[in-house]
Design an enzyme around this catalytic site. Sequence first.
Site, PDB file in Angstrom:
ATOM      1  CG  ASP A 146     -37.148  43.742 -72.919  1.00  0.00           C
ATOM      2  OD1 ASP A 146     -36.222  43.004 -73.269  1.00  0.00           O
ATOM      3  OD2 ASP A 146     -38.001  44.159 -73.201  1.00  0.00           O
ATOM      4  CG  HIS A 176     -42.239  24.061 -77.943  1.00  0.00           C
ATOM      5  ND1 HIS A 176     -43.166  24.930 -78.275  1.00  0.00           N
ATOM      6  CD2 HIS A 176     -41.029  24.179 -78.641  1.00  0.00           C
ATOM      7  CE1 HIS A 176     -42.411  25.614 -79.337  1.00  0.00           C
ATOM      8  NE2 HIS A 176     -41.362  25.211 -79.520  1.00  0.00           N
ATOM      9  CB  CYS A 231     -46.223  46.612 -67.592  1.00  0.00           C
ATOM     10  SG  CYS A 231     -44.890  47.034 -68.586  1.00  0.00           S
ATOM     11  CD  GLU A 267     -38.885  47.792 -72.648  1.00  0.00           C
ATOM     12  OE1 GLU A 267     -39.126  46.716 -72.141  1.00  0.00           O
ATOM     13  OE2 GLU A 267     -39.686  48.263 -73.699  1.00  0.00           O
TER      14      GLU A 267
END
Length: 821
Positions: free
Chosen positions: A709, A449, A756, A685
Amino acid sequence: MISLTSENVRLRVSAKTKEDAIRAAGQVLVESGCIEPGYVESMLGRERQANTYLNHGIAIPHGMPQDRELIKKTSVCVVQIPEGVIWNDGTTAYLVVGIAAKSDEHLGVLAALTDVLDDPAAAHRLATTMQGSDIVDALNRKQPKGVATQELVDGEQLEVTIIGQAGLHARPATTFASVAGEFESNVRVKFGGKVANGKAMASLLKLGVPGGGRMVIQASGPDQTKALEALRDAVAAGLDDLPDEHAIAPAANAQVWTPASQGRSIAGVCASPGLAIGRLHIFQATVLQVVELGKGEELERRELAGALDTAKQQLEEIYDAVSARSGKGNAAIFRAHQAMIQDDELLNEVKLRIETGKSAAWAWQTGIERRVVEMRGIADEHIAARAVDLHDVGQRVLRLLAGAEHAEASLPDEPVILVADDLTPSDTAKLDPRKVLGLCTASGGPTSHTAIIARSLDIPAVVGAGPAVLEQKAGITCVLDGSAGLLYVEPSQEDLESARAFQQDLRVRRDVENENRYQPAILTDGHRVEVVANIGKVAEAAAAVEAGAEGIGLLRTEFFFLDREAPPTEEEQYQAYTEMVRALNGLPLIIRTLDIGGDKVLPYLTLPEEENPFLGVRGIRLCLRRPDLFIPQLRAIYRAAQHGPVKIMFPMIATLEDFHAAREAAEKVRAELGAAPVEMGIMVEVPSTVVMAAEFAKEVDFFSIGTNDLTQYTLAMDRLHPALAKHVDGLHPAVLRLIDLTVKAATKEGKWVGVCGGVAGDPLGASILTGLGVAELSMSLPSVAAVKARLRDLSLPAAENLARMALKCSTAEQVRALQPA
Ligand code: PEP
Ligand code: MG
């Protein structure tokens, strides 16, 4: 043509390492006023990209072409190292010829050098001579002696032009000779009345062919035609020479700050890009002392309930503040904290301890710490990483119980670089970007985080830097490079100034890029690349146009499905997609159908737990099994397509059967609605899709390569794994070669390819992908202006050259080194 002067010769120098030797040569050039000191780093950088050892103990270190502005005057120098210095495994250099060439004026010296290279005895003599004039005389011989070879009388010939500014220097000559060496035929090269053996680098160097020079290649033998064709192609492709200054925009070269002196630095993992300069503040969490014995069961129970209520309320307030500042996604962790302190099992355990006479604080601390220790020991790194959350929320309640609410470790009042073991989400949420210039943690990974919040606040951050960072003295001045994942400890005054200048340049550059964000990405030779955006929310469509995007290359529709109790209806989706089409006002919108599974989980779907979710029922596999999700979405897409240019894209396609089934479902929906066809593409991917790209290319309208991916499946590395994060690099040559195969297969069928995944938004990645023939690059909004600016400074041949070099690399590191360090 320049010549070597005795002022630039140093005899009997000793150097322990190759770096020492290069620095010594650089120093000679600095002292003689020929280069700026920064060029020495460029010489070291070039050496990392390409070995400059030639032959017979001679090396010719020189800087990178794009740093030529650091050369004040073209010059050469010679450092003689009679004891030798190991250059690379098995090679020792005795004569280090440092070259700083603005263009090709140094070719005369190189040509003379080849005489020495051809003659081991001469090389030995110069390596041991006590007279600098021997070296000066040998290298200033205007006319290289003797012509190595005779012109070929039979055979074929053709004329070629050497591209690039530096001419046929050592590196391209080596490539030329090695291509020629693959053929049986004799190869000769003619230039300016001289003839060279095309299979010998040293001989080729003697020709001194400058950039733009036209030379004749002759070949004679059984495979002469093939040899000439191969050599013509190799010359046209730039002979693997590094791109000249026009290949990579100067602006982009300056994206990484490099200190001039070799100070101390601590390496971690980059978590949030940017450069911070400031004093270190070492953040230490306070250890709370609690009393074991309770003051009576009833009282302790009440205190516990009160502390839990207050903690919940505090978490609610933090949630609101963080979601207003950084979005719901980043704030979600505080909802999770609320859930953690309502865990029945934990609460029962604490209450049982209170019943046995313990204090609420002691009972709570014991219960939390036991769980934290258990979690840390779990092999799954994601779960282990969540221990920090439990500890964080545990401390929050404990502070309330111990009456030490204000005992939170204080954060600084003045702007600092904050160093901590690992910041808890609560600490990170409180960070004020005006006061925290940068963040560096000893532990934690790029998916922590701390990293996510630092990115959303645009604070440069390095994580996982190890315990050494905690040992630094508070208050010392450091430079934190979030992009490179480095903390430079107490850099020199000169480096601090250069870092400040770099920061300023970066700001100016960002402003200029922003001003020009609506200009298309047209390369210097007119080739155009479409720069579009990846978005996940309705409001981001208008924001993308504002950021300079020329459309949406990837709408991640799963974001409409998150943060809800049930899936969105067809109508809700139709409204959302239509609103985006309208905001785009005629610009294309590629809607990707739901890509749930793997890292993206929907609590309300109650899907069975999977051992390997990334290899499980995700993306199109899930949609094909859940028509209740898939069909309403397809209907909404076809209906929205009536209002503007919408394309459909299917995620996680691994087999032709997947695509056929998805297309069939879409076609059925279209027929039912009586809607017009829309372009239909797939995400590439999964490696199997690349392998079968020739077949897919016949059936799809376009490919969009999801490098996030594709990288994880190609390298077999979980894209979220903190320990592997450094290595899951979409610029790995294995991934680039798969992209190359995909583009080639698509081009054969006249289809276009977009990218992308994350590398499309990386300026170096964007340049390489352009060179590989990718037509559309889709990226997050903040990258659009910078990538467009980078591409506008590039020519297609230069991008292609860069791509060719990238494809030949063996490691991602080598590819990244193509961007000057
Ligand atoms: C990708 O895999 O590269 C991609 C763009 O899709 P996502 O990141 O949404 O999985
Ligand atoms: Mg993906």
